[in-house]
Scaffold this motif. Structure first.
Motif, PDB file in Angstrom:
ATOM      1  N   VAL A  12       0.852  -1.183   0.000  1.00 35.73           N
ATOM      2  CA  VAL A  12       0.000   0.000   0.000  1.00 35.73           C
ATOM      3  C   VAL A  12       0.892   1.239   0.000  1.00 35.73           C
ATOM      4  CG1 VAL A  12      -0.187   0.020   2.523  1.00 35.73           C
ATOM      5  CG2 VAL A  12      -1.968   1.114   1.137  1.00 35.73           C
ATOM      6  N   GLN A  13       0.440   2.286  -0.639  1.00 38.08           N
ATOM      7  CA  GLN A  13       1.183   3.543  -0.652  1.00 38.08           C
ATOM      8  C   GLN A  13       1.011   4.248   0.694  1.00 38.08           C
ATOM      9  OE1 GLN A  13       3.153   4.861  -2.954  1.00 38.08           O
ATOM     10  NE2 GLN A  13       2.843   3.316  -4.541  1.00 38.08           N
ATOM     11  N   ALA A  14       2.038   4.989   1.070  1.00 40.90           N
ATOM     12  CA  ALA A  14       1.942   5.796   2.289  1.00 40.90           C
ATOM     13  C   ALA A  14       0.728   6.723   2.199  1.00 40.90           C
ATOM     14  CB  ALA A  14       3.208   6.605   2.488  1.00 40.90           C
ATOM     15  N   GLY A  15       0.009   6.816   3.303  1.00 40.34           N
ATOM     16  CA  GLY A  15      -1.220   7.594   3.328  1.00 40.34           C
ATOM     17  C   GLY A  15      -2.459   6.779   3.029  1.00 40.34           C
ATOM     18  N   VAL A 116       2.443  -6.659   5.799  1.00 41.18           N
ATOM     19  CA  VAL A 116       2.033  -5.347   5.296  1.00 41.18           C
ATOM     20  C   VAL A 116       3.294  -4.568   4.921  1.00 41.18           C
ATOM     21  CG1 VAL A 116       0.979  -3.134   5.898  1.00 41.18           C
ATOM     22  CG2 VAL A 116      -0.082  -5.279   6.659  1.00 41.18           C
ATOM     23  N   THR A 117       3.314  -4.060   3.708  1.00 39.30           N
ATOM     24  CA  THR A 117       4.426  -3.227   3.256  1.00 39.30           C
ATOM     25  C   THR A 117       3.879  -1.891   2.788  1.00 39.30           C
ATOM     26  OG1 THR A 117       5.692  -5.165   2.549  1.00 39.30           O
ATOM     27  CG2 THR A 117       6.380  -3.028   1.677  1.00 39.30           C
ATOM     28  N   VAL A 118       4.354  -0.827   3.407  1.00 37.08           N
ATOM     29  CA  VAL A 118       3.914   0.516   3.054  1.00 37.08           C
ATOM     30  C   VAL A 118       5.028   1.182   2.257  1.00 37.08           C
ATOM     31  CG1 VAL A 118       3.055   2.726   3.899  1.00 37.08           C
ATOM     32  CG2 VAL A 118       2.551   0.616   5.164  1.00 37.08           C
ATOM     33  N   LEU A 119       4.688   1.599   1.049  1.00 30.78           N
ATOM     34  CA  LEU A 119       5.653   2.192   0.131  1.00 30.78           C
ATOM     35  C   LEU A 119       5.679   3.712   0.272  1.00 30.78           C
ATOM     36  CD1 LEU A 119       4.687   0.073  -3.000  1.00 30.78           C
ATOM     37  CD2 LEU A 119       6.507  -0.375  -1.342  1.00 30.78           C
TER      38      LEU A 119
END
Length: 120
Positions: A12-15, A116-119
């Motif tokens: 998921v993208q940051a935010g 979960v990986t936040v890009l």
């Protein structure tokens, strides 16, 4: 035997937001407390993110207040974690723990986790 299984992790993208799910199944009489934990790196201690009792009352540590929301659906033995405004620091493995009455004994059961990986 009791099984706990998490799902809903991913990139998921940051935010952005994600909603994790955790299903508890097996030969059990009752699910008591359910909770979500996060482990940010191998070897690190799992940190509590949210907890929900069988009366619906919830607890969040200060680090998770405001962005995370836990809920449960007792009809499906499922607990959810809604995560909003994610940052790269939220990257990690997310685990569900269920406190269950099974075989007339109470015990804690863990799932295998969902990543979960936040890009940035």
């Amino acid at each position: 035997q009791v099984q706990v299984e998490e799902s809903g992790g991913g990139l998921v993208q940051a935010g952005g937001s994600l909603k994790l799910s955790c299903v508890t199944s097996g030969r059990l009489q009752r699910i008591n407390r359910m909770a979500w934990y996060r482990q940010q790196a191998p070897g690190q201690q799992r940190e509590l993110l949210a907890r929900i009792e069988n009366d619906g009352s919830t607890y969040y540590p200060d680090s998770a207040t405001g962005r995370f929301a836990i809920s449960r659906d007792d009809a499906d033995n499922t607990v959810y974690l809604q995560m909003n405004d994610l940052t790269t620091e939220d990257t990690g493995d997310y685990y569900c723990k269920a406190n269950v009455l099974a075989g007339w004994k109470t015990g804690n059961y863990w799932g295998r986790g969902t990543q979960v990986t936040v890009l940035a």
